[in-house]
Design a protein around this motif. Structure first.
Motif, PDB file in Angstrom:
ATOM      1  N   GLN A 114     -40.887  21.144  13.896  1.00  0.00           N
ATOM      2  CA  GLN A 114     -41.946  20.514  13.098  1.00  0.00           C
ATOM      3  C   GLN A 114     -41.633  19.021  12.948  1.00  0.00           C
ATOM      4  N   ILE A 115     -42.398  18.169  13.655  1.00  0.00           N
ATOM      5  CA  ILE A 115     -42.207  16.718  13.583  1.00  0.00           C
ATOM      6  C   ILE A 115     -43.083  16.136  12.472  1.00  0.00           C
ATOM      7  N   LEU A 116     -44.396  16.372  12.561  1.00  0.00           N
ATOM      8  CA  LEU A 116     -45.372  16.102  11.490  1.00  0.00           C
ATOM      9  C   LEU A 116     -45.581  14.625  11.156  1.00  0.00           C
ATOM     10  N   ILE A 117     -45.171  13.720  12.044  1.00  0.00           N
ATOM     11  CA  ILE A 117     -45.330  12.295  11.726  1.00  0.00           C
ATOM     12  C   ILE A 117     -46.038  11.538  12.846  1.00  0.00           C
ATOM     13  N   ASN A 118     -46.646  12.291  13.780  1.00  0.00           N
ATOM     14  CA  ASN A 118     -47.238  11.654  14.962  1.00  0.00           C
ATOM     15  C   ASN A 118     -46.194  10.731  15.595  1.00  0.00           C
ATOM     16  N   GLY A 119     -45.033  11.298  15.875  1.00  0.00           N
ATOM     17  CA  GLY A 119     -43.903  10.527  16.368  1.00  0.00           C
ATOM     18  C   GLY A 119     -44.068  10.078  17.805  1.00  0.00           C
ATOM     19  N   SER A 120     -43.214   9.182  18.216  1.00  0.00           N
ATOM     20  CA  SER A 120     -43.221   8.641  19.569  1.00  0.00           C
ATOM     21  C   SER A 120     -42.961   9.737  20.591  1.00  0.00           C
ATOM     22  N   LEU A 121     -43.870   9.880  21.565  1.00  0.00           N
ATOM     23  CA  LEU A 121     -43.701  10.915  22.585  1.00  0.00           C
ATOM     24  C   LEU A 121     -42.476  10.653  23.453  1.00  0.00           C
ATOM     25  N   SER A 122     -42.220   9.386  23.755  1.00  0.00           N
ATOM     26  CA  SER A 122     -41.055   9.071  24.585  1.00  0.00           C
ATOM     27  C   SER A 122     -39.764   9.512  23.892  1.00  0.00           C
ATOM     28  N   LYS A 123     -39.688   9.339  22.575  1.00  0.00           N
ATOM     29  CA  LYS A 123     -38.490   9.748  21.829  1.00  0.00           C
ATOM     30  C   LYS A 123     -38.385  11.269  21.755  1.00  0.00           C
ATOM     31  N   ILE A 124     -39.538  11.946  21.612  1.00  0.00           N
ATOM     32  CA  ILE A 124     -39.527  13.412  21.587  1.00  0.00           C
ATOM     33  C   ILE A 124     -39.083  13.962  22.940  1.00  0.00           C
ATOM     34  N   TYR A 125     -39.641  13.418  24.022  1.00  0.00           N
ATOM     35  CA  TYR A 125     -39.236  13.848  25.366  1.00  0.00           C
ATOM     36  C   TYR A 125     -37.734  13.665  25.565  1.00  0.00           C
ATOM     37  N   ASN A 126     -37.235  12.474  25.215  1.00  0.00           N
ATOM     38  CA  ASN A 126     -35.804  12.191  25.406  1.00  0.00           C
ATOM     39  C   ASN A 126     -34.925  13.101  24.554  1.00  0.00           C
ATOM     40  N   LYS A 127     -35.382  13.395  23.342  1.00  0.00           N
ATOM     41  CA  LYS A 127     -34.611  14.283  22.464  1.00  0.00           C
ATOM     42  C   LYS A 127     -34.568  15.689  23.043  1.00  0.00           C
ATOM     43  N   CYS A 128     -35.696  16.143  23.578  1.00  0.00           N
ATOM     44  CA  CYS A 128     -35.747  17.467  24.210  1.00  0.00           C
ATOM     45  C   CYS A 128     -34.770  17.535  25.380  1.00  0.00           C
ATOM     46  N   ILE A 129     -34.740  16.493  26.185  1.00  0.00           N
ATOM     47  CA  ILE A 129     -33.813  16.433  27.322  1.00  0.00           C
ATOM     48  C   ILE A 129     -32.365  16.437  26.837  1.00  0.00           C
ATOM     49  N   GLN A 130     -32.093  15.636  25.809  1.00  0.00           N
ATOM     50  CA  GLN A 130     -30.728  15.523  25.283  1.00  0.00           C
ATOM     51  C   GLN A 130     -30.215  16.858  24.736  1.00  0.00           C
ATOM     52  N   LEU A 131     -31.110  17.632  24.106  1.00  0.00           N
ATOM     53  CA  LEU A 131     -30.703  18.888  23.480  1.00  0.00           C
ATOM     54  C   LEU A 131     -30.610  20.051  24.473  1.00  0.00           C
ATOM     55  N   ASN A 132     -31.085  19.845  25.693  1.00  0.00           N
ATOM     56  CA  ASN A 132     -31.143  20.942  26.658  1.00  0.00           C
ATOM     57  C   ASN A 132     -30.592  20.492  28.013  1.00  0.00           C
ATOM     58  N   LYS A 133     -29.366  20.064  28.007  1.00  0.00           N
ATOM     59  CA  LYS A 133     -28.746  19.564  29.232  1.00  0.00           C
ATOM     60  C   LYS A 133     -28.586  20.685  30.255  1.00  0.00           C
ATOM     61  N   GLY A 134     -28.817  20.344  31.514  1.00  0.00           N
ATOM     62  CA  GLY A 134     -28.689  21.315  32.586  1.00  0.00           C
ATOM     63  C   GLY A 134     -29.973  22.024  32.947  1.00  0.00           C
ATOM     64  N   TYR A 135     -31.015  21.796  32.142  1.00  0.00           N
ATOM     65  CA  TYR A 135     -32.309  22.421  32.427  1.00  0.00           C
ATOM     66  C   TYR A 135     -33.192  21.492  33.267  1.00  0.00           C
ATOM     67  N   ASN A 136     -34.186  22.098  33.886  1.00  0.00           N
ATOM     68  CA  ASN A 136     -35.293  21.357  34.482  1.00  0.00           C
ATOM     69  C   ASN A 136     -36.419  21.336  33.452  1.00  0.00           C
ATOM     70  N   PHE A 137     -37.364  20.400  33.594  1.00  0.00           N
ATOM     71  CA  PHE A 137     -38.362  20.215  32.545  1.00  0.00           C
ATOM     72  C   PHE A 137     -39.780  20.111  33.109  1.00  0.00           C
ATOM     73  N   VAL A 138     -40.718  20.691  32.350  1.00  0.00           N
ATOM     74  CA  VAL A 138     -42.141  20.442  32.551  1.00  0.00           C
ATOM     75  C   VAL A 138     -42.682  19.950  31.213  1.00  0.00           C
ATOM     76  N   PHE A 139     -43.318  18.780  31.215  1.00  0.00           N
ATOM     77  CA  PHE A 139     -43.855  18.192  29.992  1.00  0.00           C
ATOM     78  C   PHE A 139     -45.362  18.435  29.940  1.00  0.00           C
ATOM     79  N   LEU A 140     -45.842  18.851  28.768  1.00  0.00           N
ATOM     80  CA  LEU A 140     -47.255  19.209  28.641  1.00  0.00           C
ATOM     81  C   LEU A 140     -47.838  18.728  27.319  1.00  0.00           C
ATOM     82  N   ASP A 141     -49.071  18.194  27.382  1.00  0.00           N
ATOM     83  CA  ASP A 141     -49.865  18.042  26.172  1.00  0.00           C
ATOM     84  C   ASP A 141     -50.326  19.439  25.768  1.00  0.00           C
TER      85      ASP A 141
END
Length: 264
Positions: A66-93
């Protein structure tokens, strides 16, 4: 079979009404046991506990933040990558319909980057090709863990955090083109609601794109981008919207989106 994180940004949409979440869940199968669906609720309202319980009963591989602040998408994407090292990613609206063919393709993808054909109003809209290279949007984009490591060697982050929403994809594909990183184009398409094409004129969105493009000009210069900025500039001159023009100038000089707020 790839281990894939499906990173979905939910914005002012119920989980049950998201085309992206629904289509991913419908395509889920036994081969996805090591993959995950991570939902970032970036809208105004919290996803209620009972709604989280219901969706997890359908698919236990779902995580919701739950982010709830209309946060920066670039920061959310990077955080997701940082928390899930070793995975491949698909980004979706939250409004992208992922076909079964494309879903299976990313699970078996051997490419470092896979770009889907993005369809809106029965038209193939992305990817587009210019003299500078390829350009697409982030929704539906597949990137491998190998590419994540490569890009973080160039810079500390995969996505440029100077951009909150618009400009993220421009910056990403500039790095891909500049470093001559190979990519594949999928033969399968995604249906995506491109708001600027489906909802007619939207002055607010046009302003945001203008500011993001202006901020991108120095670090990510190309003639296609320059043409967009000049064309939009003349529109705002015609409208006598000098505040937006000044914001664009400051954004251009600072290489980040700057909004000049009207004071009372």
């Amino acid at each position: 079979m790839n281990n894939v994180i499906f990173c979905i940004i939910l914005y002012n949409t119920k989980v049950s009404e998201s085309k992206s979440i629904t289509s991913i869940i419908n395509n889920w199968n036994e081969s996805c046991s090591n993959s995950k669906i991570i939902i970032f609720n970036n809208g105004d309202d919290i996803v209620e506990v009972n709604e989280i319980k219901e969706i997890k009963e359908i698919n236990e591989n779902i995580e919701i933040f739950q982010i709830l602040i209309n946060g920066s998408l670039s920061k959310i994407y990077n955080k997701c990558i940082q928390l899930n090292k070793g995975y491949n990613f698909v980004f979706l609206d939250d409004d992208t319909e992922v076909s079964k063919d494309y879903f299976n393709e990313v699970l078996n993808c051997s490419s470092d980057i896979l770009l889907p054909r993005v369809v809106c109003n029965n038209l193939d809209v992305y990817p587009v090709f210019t003299k500078e290279g390829v350009q697409s949007i982030t929704s539906g984009l597949y990137i491998s863990s190998k590419l994540v490591s490569l890009l973080t060697n160039f810079e500390s982050k995969v996505f440029d955090e100077r951009f909150d929403l618009y400009g993220i994809d421009t910056a990403f594909f500039y790095k891909i083109n500049k470093n001559k990183i190979n990519y594949d184009i999928s033969s399968h398409s995604l249906i995506h609601d491109l708001s600027h094409l489906t909802s007619g004129s939207n002055v607010f969105r046009e302003k945001e794109v203008f500011l993001a493009n202006s901020a991108s000009l120095i670090p990510y210069f190309n003639f296609y981008l320059l043409k967009q900025v000049i064309g939009t500039l003349f529109k705002f001159i015609y409208r006598l919207d000098y505040r937006t023009i000044f914001s664009a100038f400051i954004s251009f000089c600072s290489c980040r989106v700057i909004r000049i707020i009207k004071t009372i």
